[in-house]
Structure formats: structure tokens, C-alpha cells
Design an enzyme around this catalytic site. Sequence first.
Site, PDB file in Angstrom:
ATOM      1  CE1 TYR A 182      -3.771  -2.080   5.437  1.00  0.00           C
ATOM      2  CE2 TYR A 182      -3.354   0.207   4.833  1.00  0.00           C
ATOM      3  CZ  TYR A 182      -3.659  -1.095   4.470  1.00  0.00           C
ATOM      4  OH  TYR A 182      -3.842  -1.429   3.144  1.00  0.00           O
ATOM      5  CB  SER A 240      -0.867   0.009   1.262  1.00  0.00           C
ATOM      6  OG  SER A 240      -1.478   1.274   1.460  1.00  0.00           O
TER       7      SER A 240
HETATM    8  N1  LIG Z   1      -8.715  -0.517  -1.084  1.00  0.00           N
HETATM    9  C1  LIG Z   1      -7.618   0.183  -0.892  1.00  0.00           C
HETATM   10  O1  LIG Z   1      -7.643   1.438  -0.865  1.00  0.00           O
HETATM   11  C2  LIG Z   1      -6.302  -0.499  -0.762  1.00  0.00           C
HETATM   12  C3  LIG Z   1      -6.177  -1.830  -0.362  1.00  0.00           C
HETATM   13  N2  LIG Z   1      -4.927  -2.381  -0.230  1.00  0.00           N
HETATM   14  C4  LIG Z   1      -4.729  -3.770   0.146  1.00  0.00           C
HETATM   15  O2  LIG Z   1      -5.278  -4.598  -0.874  1.00  0.00           O
HETATM   16  C5  LIG Z   1      -5.683  -5.844  -0.332  1.00  0.00           C
HETATM   17  C6  LIG Z   1      -7.113  -6.112  -0.740  1.00  0.00           C
HETATM   18  O3  LIG Z   1      -7.942  -5.115  -0.186  1.00  0.00           O
HETATM   19  P1  LIG Z   1      -9.320  -4.657  -0.836  1.00  0.00           P
HETATM   20  O4  LIG Z   1      -9.660  -5.493  -1.975  1.00  0.00           O
HETATM   21  O5  LIG Z   1      -9.247  -3.212  -1.014  1.00  0.00           O
HETATM   22  O6  LIG Z   1     -10.288  -4.904   0.430  1.00  0.00           O
HETATM   23  P2  LIG Z   1     -11.583  -5.831   0.617  1.00  0.00           P
HETATM   24  O7  LIG Z   1     -11.988  -5.624   2.030  1.00  0.00           O
HETATM   25  O8  LIG Z   1     -12.575  -5.544  -0.447  1.00  0.00           O
HETATM   26  O9  LIG Z   1     -11.020  -7.309   0.418  1.00  0.00           O
HETATM   27  C7  LIG Z   1     -10.158  -7.870   1.360  1.00  0.00           C
HETATM   28  C8  LIG Z   1     -10.057  -9.356   1.126  1.00  0.00           C
HETATM   29  O10 LIG Z   1      -9.157  -9.907   2.096  1.00  0.00           O
HETATM   30  C9  LIG Z   1      -9.752 -11.065   2.643  1.00  0.00           C
HETATM   31  N3  LIG Z   1      -9.296 -11.306   4.005  1.00  0.00           N
HETATM   32  C10 LIG Z   1      -9.262 -10.460   5.051  1.00  0.00           C
HETATM   33  N4  LIG Z   1      -8.805 -11.075   6.147  1.00  0.00           N
HETATM   34  C11 LIG Z   1      -8.542 -12.359   5.778  1.00  0.00           C
HETATM   35  C12 LIG Z   1      -8.053 -13.498   6.456  1.00  0.00           C
HETATM   36  N5  LIG Z   1      -7.744 -13.482   7.754  1.00  0.00           N
HETATM   37  N6  LIG Z   1      -7.885 -14.653   5.762  1.00  0.00           N
HETATM   38  C13 LIG Z   1      -8.197 -14.694   4.453  1.00  0.00           C
HETATM   39  N7  LIG Z   1      -8.675 -13.662   3.759  1.00  0.00           N
HETATM   40  C14 LIG Z   1      -8.849 -12.507   4.420  1.00  0.00           C
HETATM   41  C15 LIG Z   1     -11.266 -10.813   2.568  1.00  0.00           C
HETATM   42  O11 LIG Z   1     -11.947 -12.043   2.457  1.00  0.00           O
HETATM   43  P3  LIG Z   1     -12.795 -12.757   3.607  1.00  0.00           P
HETATM   44  O12 LIG Z   1     -13.351 -11.679   4.491  1.00  0.00           O
HETATM   45  O13 LIG Z   1     -13.841 -13.532   2.868  1.00  0.00           O
HETATM   46  O14 LIG Z   1     -11.809 -13.636   4.281  1.00  0.00           O
HETATM   47  C16 LIG Z   1     -11.376 -10.074   1.263  1.00  0.00           C
HETATM   48  O15 LIG Z   1     -11.527 -10.960   0.194  1.00  0.00           O
HETATM   49  C17 LIG Z   1      -5.469  -5.733   1.175  1.00  0.00           C
HETATM   50  O16 LIG Z   1      -4.231  -6.334   1.488  1.00  0.00           O
HETATM   51  C18 LIG Z   1      -5.400  -4.223   1.418  1.00  0.00           C
HETATM   52  O17 LIG Z   1      -4.642  -3.920   2.550  1.00  0.00           O
HETATM   53  C19 LIG Z   1      -3.791  -1.665  -0.512  1.00  0.00           C
HETATM   54  C20 LIG Z   1      -3.872  -0.375  -0.906  1.00  0.00           C
HETATM   55  C21 LIG Z   1      -5.117   0.311  -1.101  1.00  0.00           C
HETATM   56  O1  LIG Z   2      -3.999   0.819   1.787  1.00  0.00           O
HETATM   57  C1  LIG Z   2      -4.918   1.555   1.543  1.00  0.00           C
HETATM   58  C2  LIG Z   2      -4.769   2.882   1.039  1.00  0.00           C
HETATM   59  S1  LIG Z   2      -4.792   4.005   2.292  1.00  0.00           S
HETATM   60  O2  LIG Z   2      -6.131   3.974   2.932  1.00  0.00           O
HETATM   61  O3  LIG Z   2      -3.777   3.679   3.286  1.00  0.00           O
HETATM   62  O4  LIG Z   2      -4.517   5.329   1.679  1.00  0.00           O
END
Ligand SMILES: NC(=O)C1=CN([C@@H]2O[C@H](COP(=O)(O)OP(=O)(O)OC[C@H]3O[C@@H](n4cnc5c(N)ncnc54)[C@H](OP(=O)(O)O)[C@@H]3O)[C@@H](O)[C@H]2O)C=CC1
Ligand SMILES: O=CCS(=O)(=O)O
Length: 252
Positions: free
Chosen positions: A152, A139
Site C-alpha cells: 500500500y 498518502s
Molecule cells: N482514509 C484514509 O485514511 C486515507 C485514504 N487515502 C486514499 O484516499 C483515497 C480514497 O480513500 P477513502 O475515501 O479514504 O476510502 P473509501 O474506501 O471510503 O473510498 C474508496 C473509493 O475508491 C473506490 N474504488 C476502490 N477500488 C476501485 C476500483 N477498482 N475502481 C473504481 N473505484 C474504486 C471505491 O468505490 P467502489 O467500491 O464503489 O468502486 C470508493 O469510492 C484512496 O486512494 C486512499 O488510498 C489516503 C490517505 C489516507
Molecule cells: O493512506 C492512509 C493513511 S494510513 O492508514 O496509511 O496512515
Amino acid sequence: MSDIVLITGATSGFGRAAARRFAEAGWSLILTGRRAERLADLEKELSDKVPVHTAVLDVRDAEAIKDVVAALPEGFRAVKALINNAGLALAPEPAQKADLDDWHTMIDTNITGLVNVTHSLLPTLIETGAGASIVNLGSVAGQWPYPGSHVYGASKAFVQQFSYNLRCDLQGTGVRVTDIAPGMAETEFTLVRTGGDQAASDKLYGDTTPLEAEDIAELICYTVSLPAHVNVNRLEVMPTRQAWSAFAVDRD
Ligand SMILES: NC(=O)C1=CN([C@@H]2O[C@H](COP(=O)(O)OP(=O)(O)OC[C@H]3O[C@@H](n4cnc5c(N)ncnc54)[C@H](OP(=O)(O)O)[C@@H]3O)[C@@H](O)[C@H]2O)C=CC1
Ligand SMILES: O=CCS(=O)(=O)O
């Protein structure tokens, strides 16, 4: 035989969009996440296009990951790309007001979980060799500090450095490693971070143009589809309408 990708956190956001993008590109899919119903829906949606194997998996459970890998059916064993996407942010309040359990959950998921899955898949990826890939979802928070990011952001700094260090150790195996570091992207991320506050999520993504899950899915698929001799080390991606901010100064 088609190439095989394993995606963690395939039930939402980037992971689900990546599943759809890889299906379009003809890859066989191993889709994991905790929500069984969503995995079943995705399997139903995509399995007439490509072979799909789903496994309910909490990445914090190292033993469960070993079991999932050991139980991969014939045709899904020679994984070529691992997308370490599962992750979350919690506790948007300042560090001094954050719940310790939330800090532990972020560490257990974003750091320990990612390490667990990587460790289990490394032998397979090394066996696959040239053209194999690990894509880790970091991120912008791993590099740029902001209020409320505390554990985070620190967990994503780990993801970046772990990715670089892995690259060093994997040199000569053909396995590539990439840290993709998105900025603001509209998914369920903020809903999770705020404990289900839809209004807060709508406000954050409203009146601007955030990244979409499909933007990141495109980059993930692009990265692993490059020729085997090309390794993207890190990709930092923001919406055009997002940029860095000035230093904050506390004044009298
Ligand atoms: N959206 C944003 O602005 C950004 C997101 N990210 C990163 O991208 C990745 C995806 O996030 P995003 O798609 O946005 O968020 P979402 O919340 O839409 O998706 C997150 C996914 O992670 C899974 N997850 C969470 N905890 C667990 C666990 N313990 N075991 C297995 N699966 C898990 C969830 O599935 P389930 O609950 O079914 O297990 C879900 O499918 C993350 O690592 C996030 O930190 C990075 C930068 C920016
Ligand atoms: O990782 C997610 C993006 S932000 O919320 O930290 O800007």
C-alpha cells in the site's frame, strides 16, 4: 458554462465528499465508481444543484475508461479537473503473511488504475489548458514507513513520484498536478482494509480526532480553484492529534 470535474471513487469517503463540495462550488460533476446504486443516490442528491453524469467504472479496466471518456455527453467533455481518488489498502498484516492477490489488487487499483485514468484524460486536460488540474490521492504512507503498509505505502510512493514526473512533462501545457497525502481519515478505508471489520475500524478512529472526508474534499476543491498560475505540488495533511513515531528497535 460551468467547470467540469471527473472524480474516481465517488461512491464513498473523500470522493463522495468531494462530489458534494464541488457541487456546492457550482462545478458540473462526472462521478465514477463500481457501486451503481451509490452513484445513483449521489446523482439524485446533487442533480438539482448542478449537472451530474455518472458512469460505473472499475479503474483497473483501461478499455472501460476509454469507453467512458468517449461516451461523455455534450456538456461534460471539456474536463477541467481530474480527481484520481479511487484506491484502497488491503492486507493489514505483515508482508510475510499477506496474500499475493491482495498485493496485486492494490497495485492494479492504486497504480495501474490511476495511470489508466490519467492516460485517457490527458488529451482533454491539455486541450482545456490553463487552469486544468490533476489531483492524485497519495498518502502519508507513500513517504513514511509503518508495519503492515508494505505494498500500500509503496503504491502511494508511486503516486507521489508519478505526480512530480507528470508535472515535468506537462510544463507549458497549463495543466497542474498535485499529490495530496492525507494521514488518518475516517472513511470506509479501514473497513475495506480489514475485510469488513467494523470493530477494528471503530477502534482505529475511536478516542481521537481523525480527519474527516470533508477536510480532504475542501483541500481538493481549494487546490483546483487556485489561480491558474499556482501549482500546489504536494499537500501532506494529518489530524492534529496524529504525528510521526520513533524508530522501532528489535532488542534481546
Ligand atoms: N482514509 C484514509 O485514511 C486515507 C485514504 N487515502 C486514499 O484516499 C483515497 C480514497 O480513500 P477513502 O475515501 O479514504 O476510502 P473509501 O474506501 O471510503 O473510498 C474508496 C473509493 O475508491 C473506490 N474504488 C476502490 N477500488 C476501485 C476500483 N477498482 N475502481 C473504481 N473505484 C474504486 C471505491 O468505490 P467502489 O467500491 O464503489 O468502486 C470508493 O469510492 C484512496 O486512494 C486512499 O488510498 C489516503 C490517505 C489516507
Ligand atoms: O493512506 C492512509 C493513511 S494510513 O492508514 O496509511 O496512515
